[in-house]
Design a protein around this motif. Structure first.
Motif, PDB file in Angstrom:
ATOM      1  N   ILE A 159       0.835  -1.204   0.000  1.00  0.00           N
ATOM      2  CA  ILE A 159       0.000   0.000   0.000  1.00  0.00           C
ATOM      3  C   ILE A 159       0.872   1.258   0.000  1.00  0.00           C
ATOM      4  CG2 ILE A 159      -1.706   1.311   1.350  1.00  0.00           C
ATOM      5  CD1 ILE A 159      -2.769  -1.419   2.338  1.00  0.00           C
ATOM      6  N   LEU A 160       1.997   1.183   0.696  1.00  0.00           N
ATOM      7  CA  LEU A 160       2.882   2.352   0.742  1.00  0.00           C
ATOM      8  C   LEU A 160       3.567   2.603  -0.607  1.00  0.00           C
ATOM      9  CD1 LEU A 160       4.690   1.842   4.180  1.00  0.00           C
ATOM     10  CD2 LEU A 160       3.088   3.658   3.626  1.00  0.00           C
ATOM     11  N   THR A 161       3.935   1.521  -1.310  1.00  0.00           N
ATOM     12  CA  THR A 161       4.748   1.711  -2.519  1.00  0.00           C
ATOM     13  C   THR A 161       3.933   1.850  -3.798  1.00  0.00           C
ATOM     14  OG1 THR A 161       5.018  -0.683  -2.632  1.00  0.00           O
ATOM     15  CG2 THR A 161       6.844   0.566  -1.714  1.00  0.00           C
ATOM     16  N   VAL A 162       2.916   0.998  -3.986  1.00  0.00           N
ATOM     17  CA  VAL A 162       2.295   0.892  -5.305  1.00  0.00           C
ATOM     18  C   VAL A 162       1.585   2.179  -5.757  1.00  0.00           C
ATOM     19  CG1 VAL A 162       0.644  -0.388  -6.714  1.00  0.00           C
ATOM     20  CG2 VAL A 162       2.192  -1.611  -5.206  1.00  0.00           C
ATOM     21  N   PRO A 163       0.642   2.726  -4.947  1.00  0.00           N
ATOM     22  CA  PRO A 163      -0.061   3.917  -5.469  1.00  0.00           C
ATOM     23  C   PRO A 163       0.877   5.100  -5.706  1.00  0.00           C
ATOM     24  CG  PRO A 163      -1.186   3.017  -3.538  1.00  0.00           C
ATOM     25  CD  PRO A 163       0.138   2.334  -3.635  1.00  0.00           C
ATOM     26  N   VAL A 164       1.743   5.394  -4.733  1.00  0.00           N
ATOM     27  CA  VAL A 164       2.661   6.528  -4.890  1.00  0.00           C
ATOM     28  C   VAL A 164       3.574   6.311  -6.094  1.00  0.00           C
ATOM     29  CG1 VAL A 164       4.492   7.868  -3.794  1.00  0.00           C
ATOM     30  CG2 VAL A 164       2.603   7.007  -2.424  1.00  0.00           C
ATOM     31  N   GLY A 165       4.132   5.119  -6.176  1.00  0.00           N
ATOM     32  CA  GLY A 165       5.035   4.809  -7.285  1.00  0.00           C
ATOM     33  C   GLY A 165       4.358   4.957  -8.624  1.00  0.00           C
TER      34      GLY A 165
END
Lengths: 280, 303
Positions: free
Chosen positions: B88-94
């Motif tokens: 959740i921390l990496t995918v949307p922001v990335g």
């Protein structure tokens, strides 16, 4: 008036675009620049707060220390041996099998090929445990063979080569046959040379993955003399966690081969990565 | 689907003379390797997941015990949760960042190769090297991160050594490393959109933002979805930066699925349990891949 307005908008938009891209690129590059500059600093200078980009003078000593205080040269050689083997053997097995799947007609071909495709989504971690048990039974754990043998064949490489050979016109192969070439000769003399750019892409991709691989040597190797660069570097980090300049110097040397390859063949890299993403 | 289409495009039976003999001779080295290091280990891992094996005594059949243990094991629950949080921390922001950068890069003329190269650099660099540099950046006393954030009035943090920030710190490195990779895929998706759409929209008087929102985003949907699924699959297999920068700590605060699998197999020598964890991971990836293929098919039919 309107035209001038549009032109001004265009310029403003351009400035914004380049500003965004530059900030992003700086975020990407700063860690690398810092790595390079720190590799020339003296030990005291890396602990300075606030951090400074450049040290007082260039300390070449750090680069000498990576080989005098560690088996860095041996890590480098081991990595080179493993990478060379994997690139050459994997390209050969992939090209041959890729050609067979694309152009030869035999019973069960499509079924076998689908099996190859299906395994591409299997996480590496599913096979590594039993591969390790297998290797330890053969007494190959802690040898470079444990890294080289399993990587000699790749479903992805086979798929990539097949995708290329599919595009070779059948007429070419038929006419080679007329001239008396058997399928193996047709492959070696006619089709293999045609695949040059796909082979280059696969080779570069394969080199990068093998050179950078951390997980596999972590599992198979525990003798320090057998270490490849990534795991050797990780061990150096564990032992001398605060000698940043030497660690940074070692990192610079470790990145160098891939960086050179990347600068020489950026497009092949990008293509390889895109193929690896689009494999389904 | 493309795969079946391509399989069909190969010559029909009877169109060419059969060459079974040559085919098998040429295929042999590859097939032997494939069987030995891929197919057989895959099956063996599955079999071993129903056994108890410590490499010292003979494997013992225990039925579904490993899977039962897995459900009850609080550590498995914690590491699975950490893996989900990491995702959740990496995918949307990335994804948002890589899409914006791809669009920006697609609309400039100069320095394109330079920017693409710069963004791609982390993707070709070994995680070991990256972890060395980032551990220094995260250093609470003299690291670059706290120094940089001090300009924005953010108080110094302990990043990797505090259980409240360890996973976020690893996620930042994860995003940073993957950004260029996703950007390149988005870039190829953008280049696949016909310029006709843009021209038509411009004739209708749409501004740049409207074009982006109403043309680019919808037409890019197959690529976006593909990047999305690939990023999730990738983040479920995260390991290197965890092992290198935190060893899953402090406590279990940044331990993820593959890290726990690695510990079980190669530190605790609970091979059977590790195999069960491997199949849990496989099941997750399999579900995601199937969703991806189904949706891709649907999208191809709509567009």
């Amino acid at each position: 008036m309107l035209k001038a307005g549009i032109k001004r908008n265009k310029i403003i938009r351009g400035i914004i675009l380049y500003a965004i891209l530059s900030i992003g690129a700086a975020t990407m590059l700063v860690p690398f620049i810092w790595m390079l500059s720190s590799s020339f600093k003296s030990l005291n200078e890396v602990f300075v707060y606030p951090p400074k980009l450049f040290g007082e003078k260039i300390v070449w000593q750090n680069y000498k220390q990576i080989s005098s205080r560690f088996n860095f040269f041996s890590y480098f050689c081991n990595s080179a041996i493993v990478s060379a083997w994997v690139v050459v053997v994997q390209v050969l097995t992939s090209a041959t099998a890729g050609y067979v799947f694309a152009k030869l007609n035999f019973k069960g071909r499509d079924k076998i090929f689908i099996l190859y495709l299906a395994t591409m989504m299997v996480p590496f971690h599913v096979t590594v445990i039993t591969n390790f048990l297998q290797m330890s039974r053969y007494g190959l754990v802690n040898t470079l063979w444990s890294l080289m043998l399993p990587a000699s064949v790749s479903a992805f490489g086979t798929f990539m080569m097949r995708q290329f050979f599919i595009t070779v016109p059948n007429e070419l192969i038929e006419s080679a046959k007329m001239d008396g070439c058997n399928p193996f000769m047709t492959f070696i003399m006619i089709c293999f040379p045609l695949a040059k750019s796909t082979i280059a892409t696969l080779a570069i991709f394969c080199f990068m993955n093998t050179w950078n691989d951390y997980f596999t040597p972590l599992v198979y190797l525990n003798d320090e003399r057998k270490y490849t660069l990534p795991i050797g570097l990780a061990a150096m980090k564990g032992m001398y966690s605060t000698n940043w300049p030497v660690l940074m110097a070692a990192s610079v040397v470790a990145v160098f081969p891939v960086l050179i390859a990347f600068l020489l063949a950026q497009d092949a890299f990008v293509k390889g990565v895109m193929m690896s993403g689009l494999k389904d | 689907m493309e795969r079946t289409a391509q399989v069909k495009r190969t010559p029909k039976k009877g169109a060419l003379k059969r060459d079974d003999g040559w085919a098998w001779v040429m295929l042999l080295p590859n097939v032997i390797g494939f069987l030995m290091f891929m197919l057989i280990p895959m099956v063996a891992t599955f079999v071993l997941s129903f056994m108890e094996y410590d490499m010292l005594s003979a494997p013992k059949f225990v039925g579904l015990q490993n899977y039962k243990d897995m459900i009850e094991d609080p550590i498995t629950r914690q590491v699975t949760w950490n893996t989900i949080v990491y995702t959740i921390l990496t995918v949307p922001v990335g994804m948002v960042l890589s899409l914006l950068l791809a669009v920006a890069l697609d609309s400039i003329n100069y320095l394109k190769r330079f920017f693409r190269g710069a963004y791609f650099l982390p993707s070709i660099t070994s995680m070991v090297v990256i972890s060395i540099v980032w551990q220094w950046i995260y250093n609470p006393e003299y690291g670059l991160m706290n120094f940089f954030l001090s300009f924005f009035g953010v108080s110094p943090k302990k990043w990797l050594t505090s259980s409240s920030t360890s996973l976020i710190s690893l996620a930042i490195v994860g995003i940073w490393k993957r950004l260029g990779y996703d950007m390149v895929i988005f870039l190829s998706g953008l280049q696949g959109i016909s310029t006709n759409y843009y021209e038509a929209a411009q004739l209708d008087g749409a501004n740049k933002f409207q074009i982006f929102w109403h043309i680019t985003i919808p037409l890019l949907r197959p690529t976006t979805f593909f990047v999305f699924v690939m990023a999730i699959i990738g983040s479920f297999q995260v390991f290197d930066q965890v092992q290198l920068m935190t060893q899953g700590g402090p406590g279990r605060s940044s331990s993820v699925l593959v890290h726990y699998l690695y510990q079980n197999a190669f530190q605790y020598f609970k091979m059977g349990y590790a195999c069960a964890l491997a199949y849990l991971l496989f099941a997750i990836v399999l579900v995601l891949t199937v969703i991806n293929m189904r949706t891709e098919k649907k999208m191809r039919e709509t567009f």
